[in-house]
Design a protein around this motif. Structure first.
Motif, mmCIF file in Angstrom:
data_model
loop_
_atom_site.group_PDB
_atom_site.id
_atom_site.type_symbol
_atom_site.label_atom_id
_atom_site.label_comp_id
_atom_site.label_asym_id
_atom_site.label_seq_id
_atom_site.Cartn_x
_atom_site.Cartn_y
_atom_site.Cartn_z
ATOM 1 N N SER A 163 0.829 -1.208 0.000
ATOM 2 C CA SER A 163 0.000 0.000 0.000
ATOM 3 C C SER A 163 0.866 1.261 0.000
ATOM 4 O O SER A 163 0.575 2.231 -0.711
ATOM 5 N N GLU A 164 1.942 1.271 0.784
ATOM 6 C CA GLU A 164 2.841 2.416 0.806
ATOM 7 C C GLU A 164 3.599 2.536 -0.516
ATOM 8 O O GLU A 164 3.906 3.637 -0.983
ATOM 9 N N MET A 165 3.898 1.397 -1.109
ATOM 10 C CA MET A 165 4.662 1.387 -2.343
ATOM 11 C C MET A 165 3.932 2.126 -3.466
ATOM 12 O O MET A 165 4.568 2.728 -4.336
ATOM 13 N N THR A 166 2.603 2.089 -3.459
ATOM 14 C CA THR A 166 1.854 2.724 -4.545
ATOM 15 C C THR A 166 2.146 4.221 -4.647
ATOM 16 O O THR A 166 2.113 4.786 -5.734
ATOM 17 N N ALA A 167 2.444 4.865 -3.511
ATOM 18 C CA ALA A 167 2.731 6.305 -3.513
ATOM 19 C C ALA A 167 4.076 6.627 -4.152
ATOM 20 O O ALA A 167 4.350 7.781 -4.473
ATOM 21 N N LEU A 168 4.911 5.614 -4.342
ATOM 22 C CA LEU A 168 6.253 5.822 -4.887
ATOM 23 C C LEU A 168 6.341 5.491 -6.367
ATOM 24 O O LEU A 168 7.326 5.827 -7.025
ATOM 25 N N LEU A 169 5.327 4.843 -6.910
ATOM 26 C CA LEU A 169 5.453 4.247 -8.236
ATOM 27 C C LEU A 169 5.440 5.245 -9.376
ATOM 28 O O LEU A 169 6.037 5.005 -10.423
ATOM 29 N N LEU A 210 12.814 0.625 -14.713
ATOM 30 C CA LEU A 210 14.109 0.526 -14.035
ATOM 31 C C LEU A 210 14.334 1.707 -13.106
ATOM 32 O O LEU A 210 14.862 1.553 -11.991
ATOM 33 N N GLN A 211 13.928 2.899 -13.534
ATOM 34 C CA GLN A 211 14.073 4.078 -12.681
ATOM 35 C C GLN A 211 13.160 4.002 -11.469
ATOM 36 O O GLN A 211 13.520 4.463 -10.378
ATOM 37 N N VAL A 212 11.975 3.412 -11.620
ATOM 38 C CA VAL A 212 11.087 3.215 -10.473
ATOM 39 C C VAL A 212 11.722 2.242 -9.484
ATOM 40 O O VAL A 212 11.666 2.449 -8.264
ATOM 41 N N GLU A 213 12.337 1.188 -9.987
ATOM 42 C CA GLU A 213 13.011 0.220 -9.110
ATOM 43 C C GLU A 213 14.120 0.894 -8.311
ATOM 44 O O GLU A 213 14.316 0.599 -7.124
ATOM 45 N N ASP A 214 14.857 1.813 -8.941
ATOM 46 C CA ASP A 214 15.897 2.567 -8.227
ATOM 47 C C ASP A 214 15.277 3.374 -7.088
ATOM 48 O O ASP A 214 15.829 3.434 -5.981
ATOM 49 N N CYS A 215 14.131 3.989 -7.348
ATOM 50 C CA CYS A 215 13.443 4.776 -6.322
ATOM 51 C C CYS A 215 13.012 3.897 -5.150
ATOM 52 O O CYS A 215 13.191 4.265 -3.985
#
Length: 343
Positions: free
Chosen positions: A148-154, A296-301
């Motif tokens: 759920s927290e991850m969605t805010a970072l995607l 890939l850039q999202v994975e870095d984040c």
């Protein structure tokens, strides 16, 4: 390759331009070549989802299931997908696939693909119990992170991270964040963890209190001269605009030091602005935009946020309350991200 799946499932859909979300029963479809099906666990709801509702981009057809921020488990795999396996935990973001043949793609710049697909915009997104996505747009997620927290970072979170990561700024230099609510806090947390002297540019005392900011960390753009305040701090090397408001851009440009950069990370209905040209030319300032990131850039984040224990607050709701979540997402001052959780 597939696991057991239902003949149909529930999805929130926009059926016409300007329409509200409607719960619909959707027939199951097997993934085509190069696609996977994900059983959604959590789906973030963002202000930018209104692009789909208001048909602000080309290629939007109805009915359409919105949301470009979702996390789930792979439950079906189409032909020619070699790098993924059943039950992998994955995520989807804005980037929904690229053509591999246009000039940007041939240069490896998939974020600027001329034929790029967008999850929740040009193809169905994650506001459903299941979503079919292009395997090349799949984001591998770190273990032990809260879905759920991850969605805010995607999407916007990763865009902010990628912008800060690619700007011409060094640790100790001043970065201004134009933001509000949870997104503004997230941007400030990322900036500080990267070693930048950070000031939030926002509106009102409530935001200052909620984020527990001191006088050197907050500029109230309703009461203060933003450019003057920034120049008294030496001028910002970078200002990151996380809100779609063009009215402040002229003062932001004046608040940049020589060779400073003003970066836009989002867009809204107010897409035009009177631009002061002389301050850009005379001090070699730059105005630029940053597109949503590649997988890939999202994975870095995600790895960065996990490493630095950067957390976000969320408000969990069931899928049937999608319209309530939609309204909450329209409030930029909210400190909690609305997230739909699937049963």
């Amino acid at each position: 390759m597939q696991s057991h799946h239902p003949k149909s499932y529930m999805a929130a859909q926009i059926c016409h331009k300007g329409g509200k979300l409607e719960m619909k029963e959707v027939d199951w479809k097997e993934p085509r070549k190069g696609e996977i099906v994900v059983k959604v666990i959590a789906c973030g709801v963002a202000r930018s989802d209104r692009i789909t509702q208001d048909q602000l981009l080309d290629g939007i057809k109805y009915p359409r299931t919105p949301s470009h921020e979702f996390v789930g488990e792979i439950c079906a795999i189409g032909d020619d997908v070699k790098h993924l396996k059943m039950k992998d935990m994955v995520a989807g973001s804005w980037h929904g696939g690229h053509c591999n043949t246009c000039t940007p793609c041939r240069a490896g710049d998939f974020a600027c693909c001329r034929e790029r697909e967008i999850n929740g915009v040009t193809r169905d997104g994650g506001m459903a119990e299941y979503v079919c996505m292009s395997s090349e747009a799949c984001i591998m997620v770190p273990k032990s992170m809260d879905p759920s927290e991850m969605t805010a970072l995607l999407c916007h979170g990763a865009t902010i991270f990628n912008s800060l990561n690619t700007m011409c700024v060094s640790p100790g230099e001043l970065v201004g964040i134009h933001g509000a609510g949870g997104l503004g806090k997230l941007a400030c947390d990322m900036s500080r963890c990267m070693g930048y002297r950070t000031v939030l540019i926002g509106e009102g005392d409530q935001l200052k209190r909620e984020m527990n900011l001191g006088p050197q960390s907050f500029i109230d753009c309703l009461k203060m001269d933003v450019a003057k305040e920034l120049m008294q701090m030496g001028g910002a090397k970078v200002i990151l605009c996380c809100l779609p408001e063009s009215k402040h851009i002229p003062s932001f440009i004046q608040g940049l030091q020589a060779n400073g950069q003003l970066c836009l990370t989002t867009m809204g209905h107010d897409a035009r602005c009177d631009m002061p040209i002389a301050p850009l030319i005379m001090r070699r300032r730059t105005l630029l935009g940053c597109p949503p990131p590649t997988p890939l850039q999202v994975e870095d984040c995600l790895r960065f946020c996990k490493m630095h224990d950067i957390r976000v607050k969320v408000n969990k709701m069931p899928l049937k309350e999608c319209n309530k979540a939609w309204e909450e997402a329209g409030n930029p001052d909210s400190m909690r991200k609305p997230v739909l959780m699937m049963d």
